[in-house]
Design an enzyme around this catalytic site. Structure first.
Site, PDB file in Angstrom:
ATOM      1  N   THR A 138     -36.645  11.879   6.640  1.00  0.00           N
ATOM      2  CA  THR A 138     -37.285  11.236   5.483  1.00  0.00           C
ATOM      3  C   THR A 138     -36.393  10.204   4.800  1.00  0.00           C
ATOM      4  OG1 THR A 138     -36.550  12.956   3.925  1.00  0.00           O
ATOM      5  CG2 THR A 138     -38.635  13.331   5.083  1.00  0.00           C
ATOM      6  N   TYR A 178     -31.616   9.587  -0.587  1.00  0.00           N
ATOM      7  CA  TYR A 178     -32.760   8.854  -0.058  1.00  0.00           C
ATOM      8  C   TYR A 178     -33.696   8.491  -1.213  1.00  0.00           C
ATOM      9  CZ  TYR A 178     -31.221  10.930   4.393  1.00  0.00           C
ATOM     10  OH  TYR A 178     -30.493  11.345   5.489  1.00  0.00           O
ATOM     11  N   GLN A 206     -25.114  17.450  11.928  1.00  0.00           N
ATOM     12  CA  GLN A 206     -26.109  16.374  12.025  1.00  0.00           C
ATOM     13  C   GLN A 206     -25.405  15.029  12.248  1.00  0.00           C
ATOM     14  OE1 GLN A 206     -29.536  14.218   9.355  1.00  0.00           O
ATOM     15  NE2 GLN A 206     -29.297  16.425   9.104  1.00  0.00           N
ATOM     16  N   SER A 222     -33.115   9.122  15.814  1.00  0.00           N
ATOM     17  CA  SER A 222     -33.634   9.342  17.168  1.00  0.00           C
ATOM     18  C   SER A 222     -34.265   8.088  17.759  1.00  0.00           C
ATOM     19  CB  SER A 222     -34.659  10.472  17.160  1.00  0.00           C
ATOM     20  OG  SER A 222     -34.079  11.687  16.764  1.00  0.00           O
ATOM     21  N   CYS A 259     -33.471   4.997  16.654  1.00  0.00           N
ATOM     22  CA  CYS A 259     -32.514   3.910  16.421  1.00  0.00           C
ATOM     23  C   CYS A 259     -33.082   2.829  15.514  1.00  0.00           C
ATOM     24  CB  CYS A 259     -32.049   3.320  17.747  1.00  0.00           C
ATOM     25  SG  CYS A 259     -30.517   2.339  17.597  1.00  0.00           S
ATOM     26  N   ARG A 260     -33.442   3.250  14.288  1.00  0.00           N
ATOM     27  CA  ARG A 260     -33.967   2.328  13.271  1.00  0.00           C
ATOM     28  C   ARG A 260     -35.153   1.516  13.778  1.00  0.00           C
ATOM     29  NH1 ARG A 260     -29.036   3.766  13.989  1.00  0.00           N
ATOM     30  NH2 ARG A 260     -28.120   1.694  14.220  1.00  0.00           N
ATOM     31  N   GLY A 271     -37.991   9.831  12.341  1.00  0.00           N
ATOM     32  CA  GLY A 271     -38.163   9.161  11.059  1.00  0.00           C
ATOM     33  C   GLY A 271     -39.555   8.560  10.929  1.00  0.00           C
ATOM     34  N   ARG A 300     -42.525   7.065   7.642  1.00  0.00           N
ATOM     35  CA  ARG A 300     -42.949   6.974   6.252  1.00  0.00           C
ATOM     36  C   ARG A 300     -44.405   6.559   6.116  1.00  0.00           C
ATOM     37  NH1 ARG A 300     -39.799   1.860   3.512  1.00  0.00           N
ATOM     38  NH2 ARG A 300     -39.922   0.383   5.238  1.00  0.00           N
TER      39      ARG A 300
END
Length: 331
Positions: A20, A57, A175, A205, A207-208, A281, A283
């Site tokens: 998140t 975050y 992590q 995971s 890579c952005r 990731g 959103r």
């Protein structure tokens, strides 16, 4: 969904967890709170029981969204909430701070924002050279004994730092960043965790987004997004190299397995020895659509070798994610 039981705790984690970081906005550009809330609810509905967040975050926003979504789902007893501590933004600059007063305050703030009376997995976000690791470990060990947290983890720690930590308190998880394009931990952190029975939650995971299958030369990023001038992978000529690798991996995933790039990338992680959980990731709710295609198949050795050849051909120099490390505060 696949699950793993966290060593010596009984906590049952889904092997794909919801990451998140992007929900908080910040380095990811603007974030919509309702989209974020709906995304967390969808993750829970999909059977993703591992929810990873952190106070940093969005300066509390991500924890608030996760806490509300879990409460409204009515499934707190089925969800593993993993959060972190040890970063300070009180002076308008994010710095590492694992001092005991800071950790004490962060715990109370996280419990409030997450609307819970216990944190399932509590992690030190980054090692703080100003504070003795042994004191930090002792503090988390006390929280563990008191039942305020159910498991202890660290993030971005080296084997030597984990060694020091484990002399004082149990360490259930680590992590680090890990994905097809960022594999430095294979040399040290990953074998250390395997040898010492420490479970791993891998972040970045996809890579952005480079492994999301949604990026091309025309992709642009909002002001403030780390991919707009901060992350070196997104500057030329490297960006084109990563896009070429992503294109070839996409073709391989489709032809060999009938899968998408993110499904191949995360299945590759889950099939690596020593990987417990891959944090996906998201959103927006549709960012999770591909998760259902992860189960019931795996990569054989020939596929692993083909993937390695693609990476070696397309990316002559691997770039570590060191740009993400926050500064150390003055002693």
């Amino acid at each position: 969904m696949e699950f793993v039981t966290l060593a010596d705790t009984g906590l049952r984690l889904s092997r794909v967890g919801l990451g998140t970081w992007a929900i908080g906005g910040g380095w990811w550009g603007p974030s919509d709170r309702q989209d974020s809330y709906t995304t967390v609810r969808k993750a829970i509905d999909l059977g993703i029981t591992t929810l990873d967040t952190a106070p940093i975050y969005g300066f509390g926003l991500s924890e608030e969204v996760v806490g509300q979504a879990v409460k409204d789902s009515g499934r707190r007893d089925q969800v593993i909430i993993a959060t972190k501590a040890g970063l300070d933004w009180s002076n308008n600059q994010v710095v590492r701070n694992s001092s005991l007063p800071r950790l004490t305050q962060e715990l109370e703030d996280s419990l409030r924002r997450l609307q819970t009376d216990v944190i399932d997995l509590y992690q030190i976000h980054w090692p703080d050279p100003v504070e003795p690791i042994e004191e930090t470990a002792a503090f988390l060990g006390q929280l563990f004994k008191q039942g305020k947290i159910r498991a202890i983890g660290v993030s971005n720690f080296s084997p030597a730092q984990m060694d020091r930590f484990r002399q004082v308190a149990p360490l259930h998880s680590a992590q680090p960043p890990y994905n097809l394009f960022e594999r430095d931990i294979e040399a040290d952190v990953l074998p250390y965790c395997r040898q010492n029975g420490i479970h791993t939650l891998m972040y970045s995971s996809l890579c952005r987004g480079l492994l999301s299958g949604r990026m091309g030369p025309e992709t642009t990023f909002a002001a403030g997004d780390m991919r707009s001038g901060i992350d070196p992978k997104f500057t030329e000529p490297r960006y084109s190299q990563y896009l070429k690798a992503a294109a070839e991996l996409t073709q391989f995933a489709q032809e060999r397995y009938g899968k998408t790039l993110p499904q191949l990338a995360v299945r590759w992680m889950l099939d690596r020895p020593g990987v417990s959980v891959a944090l996906w990731g998201a959103r927006k709710p549709y960012h999770l659509d591909a998760v259902a295609g992860l189960w019931g198949w795996s990569l054989d050795e020939a596929a692993m070798q083909t993937i390695d050849r693609i990476l070696q051909t397309c990316i002559p120099e691997s770039i570590p994610p060191s740009f993400m490390a926050p500064p150390v505060r003055a002693a």
